[in-house]
Design a protein around this motif. Sequence first.
Motif, PDB file in Angstrom:
ATOM      1  N   MET A   1       0.840  -1.168   0.000  1.00  0.00           N
ATOM      2  CA  MET A   1       0.000   0.000   0.000  1.00  0.00           C
ATOM      3  C   MET A   1       0.887   1.232   0.000  1.00  0.00           C
ATOM      4  O   MET A   1       1.836   1.316   0.764  1.00  0.00           O
ATOM      5  CB  MET A   1      -0.894  -0.007   1.244  1.00  0.00           C
ATOM      6  CG  MET A   1      -1.775   1.199   1.341  1.00  0.00           C
ATOM      7  SD  MET A   1      -2.912   1.182   2.732  1.00  0.00           S
ATOM      8  CE  MET A   1      -1.802   1.300   4.106  1.00  0.00           C
ATOM      9  N   LYS A   2       0.556   2.172  -0.879  1.00  0.00           N
ATOM     10  CA  LYS A   2       1.314   3.424  -0.971  1.00  0.00           C
ATOM     11  C   LYS A   2       0.772   4.404   0.063  1.00  0.00           C
ATOM     12  O   LYS A   2      -0.421   4.704   0.052  1.00  0.00           O
ATOM     13  CB  LYS A   2       1.181   4.029  -2.367  1.00  0.00           C
ATOM     14  CG  LYS A   2       1.730   3.161  -3.460  1.00  0.00           C
ATOM     15  CD  LYS A   2       1.422   3.759  -4.821  1.00  0.00           C
ATOM     16  CE  LYS A   2       1.971   2.855  -5.895  1.00  0.00           C
ATOM     17  NZ  LYS A   2       0.972   2.327  -6.775  1.00  0.00           N
ATOM     18  N   LEU A   3       1.633   4.907   0.918  1.00  0.00           N
ATOM     19  CA  LEU A   3       1.217   5.895   1.903  1.00  0.00           C
ATOM     20  C   LEU A   3       1.693   7.294   1.528  1.00  0.00           C
ATOM     21  O   LEU A   3       1.130   8.282   1.972  1.00  0.00           O
ATOM     22  CB  LEU A   3       1.717   5.522   3.299  1.00  0.00           C
ATOM     23  CG  LEU A   3       1.093   4.250   3.880  1.00  0.00           C
ATOM     24  CD1 LEU A   3       1.726   3.919   5.218  1.00  0.00           C
ATOM     25  CD2 LEU A   3      -0.410   4.390   4.015  1.00  0.00           C
ATOM     26  N   ALA A   4       2.720   7.377   0.716  1.00  0.00           N
ATOM     27  CA  ALA A   4       3.214   8.678   0.262  1.00  0.00           C
ATOM     28  C   ALA A   4       2.294   9.189  -0.849  1.00  0.00           C
ATOM     29  O   ALA A   4       1.664   8.410  -1.562  1.00  0.00           O
ATOM     30  CB  ALA A   4       4.648   8.547  -0.259  1.00  0.00           C
ATOM     31  N   ILE A   5       2.228  10.510  -0.980  1.00  0.00           N
ATOM     32  CA  ILE A   5       1.420  11.114  -2.034  1.00  0.00           C
ATOM     33  C   ILE A   5       1.867  10.557  -3.382  1.00  0.00           C
ATOM     34  O   ILE A   5       3.046  10.550  -3.701  1.00  0.00           O
ATOM     35  CB  ILE A   5       1.553  12.652  -2.028  1.00  0.00           C
ATOM     36  CG1 ILE A   5       1.124  13.220  -0.679  1.00  0.00           C
ATOM     37  CG2 ILE A   5       0.775  13.277  -3.172  1.00  0.00           C
ATOM     38  CD1 ILE A   5      -0.342  13.124  -0.395  1.00  0.00           C
ATOM     39  N   HIS A   6       0.910  10.071  -4.174  1.00  0.00           N
ATOM     40  CA  HIS A   6       1.221   9.413  -5.440  1.00  0.00           C
ATOM     41  C   HIS A   6       0.432  10.021  -6.597  1.00  0.00           C
ATOM     42  O   HIS A   6       0.375   9.469  -7.683  1.00  0.00           O
ATOM     43  CB  HIS A   6       0.929   7.908  -5.299  1.00  0.00           C
ATOM     44  CG  HIS A   6       1.471   7.074  -6.396  1.00  0.00           C
ATOM     45  ND1 HIS A   6       2.808   6.876  -6.612  1.00  0.00           N
ATOM     46  CD2 HIS A   6       0.850   6.376  -7.367  1.00  0.00           C
ATOM     47  CE1 HIS A   6       2.984   6.106  -7.654  1.00  0.00           C
ATOM     48  NE2 HIS A   6       1.808   5.780  -8.129  1.00  0.00           N
ATOM     49  N   PHE A   7      -0.221  11.169  -6.339  1.00  0.00           N
ATOM     50  CA  PHE A   7      -1.020  11.839  -7.358  1.00  0.00           C
ATOM     51  C   PHE A   7      -0.132  12.581  -8.338  1.00  0.00           C
ATOM     52  O   PHE A   7       0.880  13.148  -7.961  1.00  0.00           O
ATOM     53  CB  PHE A   7      -1.940  12.899  -6.714  1.00  0.00           C
ATOM     54  CG  PHE A   7      -3.136  12.333  -6.029  1.00  0.00           C
ATOM     55  CD1 PHE A   7      -4.289  12.065  -6.746  1.00  0.00           C
ATOM     56  CD2 PHE A   7      -3.126  12.097  -4.675  1.00  0.00           C
ATOM     57  CE1 PHE A   7      -5.410  11.576  -6.117  1.00  0.00           C
ATOM     58  CE2 PHE A   7      -4.231  11.604  -4.035  1.00  0.00           C
ATOM     59  CZ  PHE A   7      -5.381  11.343  -4.748  1.00  0.00           C
TER      60      PHE A   7
END
Length: 66
Positions: A1-7
Amino acid sequence: MKLAIHFQDADAFYEQLLNAHEGLSREDSELLNARLILLLANQVGDARVLSECIEAAREIPTPAAE
């Protein structure tokens, strides 16, 4: 799961999301959210990741009512 901003453009996505809810009743807005969640979950596809996301969302504190 990605927790860092990935937008690529989080602000544009947020604006688009707000615009999608414009003029909808509360019920229709909730249905839109439910459909969007299911479509995005389908894009993720991984049951483990989806489960982790649900747990992470539950752990985010809700702001206190003013």
